[in-house]
Design an enzyme around this catalytic site. Structure first.
Site, PDB file in Angstrom:
ATOM      1  N   LEU A 107     -60.977  15.404 -10.020  1.00 40.58           N
ATOM      2  CA  LEU A 107     -61.823  16.030  -9.000  1.00 40.58           C
ATOM      3  C   LEU A 107     -61.016  17.205  -8.453  1.00 40.58           C
ATOM      4  CD1 LEU A 107     -63.099  12.883  -7.017  1.00 40.58           C
ATOM      5  CD2 LEU A 107     -64.403  14.292  -8.618  1.00 40.58           C
ATOM      6  N   ASP A 108     -61.698  18.266  -8.051  1.00 41.97           N
ATOM      7  CA  ASP A 108     -60.985  19.392  -7.440  1.00 41.97           C
ATOM      8  C   ASP A 108     -60.271  18.916  -6.175  1.00 41.97           C
ATOM      9  OD1 ASP A 108     -62.058  21.036  -9.360  1.00 41.97           O
ATOM     10  OD2 ASP A 108     -63.723  21.708  -8.098  1.00 41.97           O
ATOM     11  N   TRP A 109     -59.279  19.684  -5.734  1.00 44.32           N
ATOM     12  CA  TRP A 109     -58.492  19.262  -4.557  1.00 44.32           C
ATOM     13  C   TRP A 109     -59.374  19.081  -3.325  1.00 44.32           C
ATOM     14  CZ3 TRP A 109     -58.004  21.786   0.109  1.00 44.32           C
ATOM     15  CH2 TRP A 109     -58.533  23.064   0.155  1.00 44.32           C
ATOM     16  N   LYS A 208     -69.730  23.061  -9.197  1.00 40.38           N
ATOM     17  CA  LYS A 208     -69.685  24.287  -8.392  1.00 40.38           C
ATOM     18  C   LYS A 208     -70.233  25.466  -9.192  1.00 40.38           C
ATOM     19  CE  LYS A 208     -65.741  22.757  -5.650  1.00 40.38           C
ATOM     20  NZ  LYS A 208     -64.284  22.775  -5.570  1.00 40.38           N
TER      21      LYS A 208
END
Ligand code: URA
Length: 255
Positions: A107-109, A208
Site C-alpha cells: 500500500l502507498d505510504w 489513484k
C-alpha cells in the site's frame, strides 16, 4: 523444512528473538548435534539436526506458516525495514514470533488498511503474481462526484500513459455508510465524494491513477478487502492472526 540460520531456528522455536539468540550462540550455549555452534552464520536442517541450548533439546513445533492481518496506518512504508525516514509496516508485525514474515503486496505510504503478512512464500507470491491477482476493494475520498459515464469508463478499462489498466468496478458510496468512515472520520468535506472501487491488478498507484484518469483526484485511500479477507477485528496500527477459516480461504485463493 529447509535449512535455516541458527538464530532463526532459535527464534522460531521460541527460545529468544533472533537478536537475543546471538549472545547465546557466541557464548557456546547452543550445540548442534552435540557440538557447540559458536558461529552466528551457521545453518541447521530442522529435519536432521538436533539443537540444544544449555543441554536441553530445542525443537521446532511443526510450526505452520504464519498469516497476519495488519491495519496499516497512514505514514508507514510497505516494507519490513529499510534506510528511509518514514517508519516501516514491518515494525508493526510480530517478526520475533514469526521470523520470515513478509508483506504480500503493498500500500502507498499514505494509504491505510488491510495489509497481509505471511511466512508462506507460495501463498505470498501466488497472491501478488500478475497471473493470479486477487480482487482488492478500496474506499477512496475523491474530489468531485464521478458520473455514471466516468464509472463506465473504468468498467471498460482505460489506457493511462500508454498503459492499459484492467477493468475496475466503481460506485459512489453513501457517505453515511460505515465503510466510508476510515476516509472521512470527520465527515465528508465540501465538494468531495467517496468511491468504492474493486481492482484486480496491483500496479503501482493503480487506484489513484485510475480515479485521476477520470478526473477525480484521490484525497484519502483505504483498503478494506484483499482477496477473501475483510479488514475486521483490528484497530489502526494493530495486527491479528488470521482465523483458521481465513487461512483456508487465503490458501484457496492462492491455488
Ligand atoms: N492503489 C493506489 O493508488 N495506492 C495504493 O496504496 C493501493 C492501490
Amino acid at each position: 523444512m529447509s535449512e535455516m540460520r541458527l538464530q532463526r531456528y532459535l527464534a522460531r522455536a521460541g527460545v529468544a528473538s533472533r537478536r537475543k539468540a546471538e549472545p547465546l550462540i557466541v557464548a557456546g550455549r547452543v550445540c548442534v548435534n552435540g557440538v557447540p555452534a559458536t558461529e552466528l552464520g551457521s545453518k541447521v536442517d530442522p529435519d536432521r539436526d538436533t539443537v540444544t541450548v544449555d543441554g536441553r533439546e530445542v525443537r521446532l513445533d511443526e510450526q505452520e506458516n504464519a498469516y497476519v492481518m495488519l491495519y496499516k496506518p497512514r505514514g508507514y512504508e510497505s516494507a519490513m525495514s529499510g534506510p528511509g525516514r518514514r517508519p516501516y509496516a514491518g515494525e508493526l508485525v510480530p517478526t520475533d514470533r514469526y521470523p520470515g514474515l513478509f508483506h504480500v503486496g503493498r500500500l502507498d505510504w499514505d494509504t491505510t488498511g488491510l495489509l497481509l503478512f505471511t511466512t508462506d512464500g507460495e501463498v505470498g507470491h501466488a497472491l501478488t503474481h500478475p497471473s493470479h491477482e486477487v480482487d482488492k476493494h478500496y474506499v477512496a475520498l475523491v474530489r468531485g462526484v464521478p458520473s455514471r459515464r466516468e464509472l463506465d469508463a473504468l468498467r471498460r478499462g482505460l489506457t493511462i500513459d500508454k498503459d492499459v489498466a484492467a477493468p475496475a468496478e466503481g460506485a459512489v458510496l453513501d457517505a453515511d455508510d460505515p465503510v466510508c468512515r476510515p476516509v472521512i472520520p470527520e465527515g465528508l468535506p465540501y465538494g468531495c465524494s467517496v468511491v468504492g472501487l474493486t481492482i484486480h491488478e496491483g500496479k503501482k498507484h493503480e487506484v489513484k491513477r485510475l480515479l485521476d484518469a477520470i478526473g477525480h483526484k484521490v484525497v484519502r485511500l483505504h483498503r478494506d478487502q484483499f482477496g477473501p479477507l475483510v479488514l475486521s477485528g483490528v484497530a489502526p496500527g494493530a495486527w491479528r492472526d488470521l482465523t483458521p477459516d481465513e487461512v483456508r480461504a487465503v490458501q484457496e485463493a492462492a491455488r
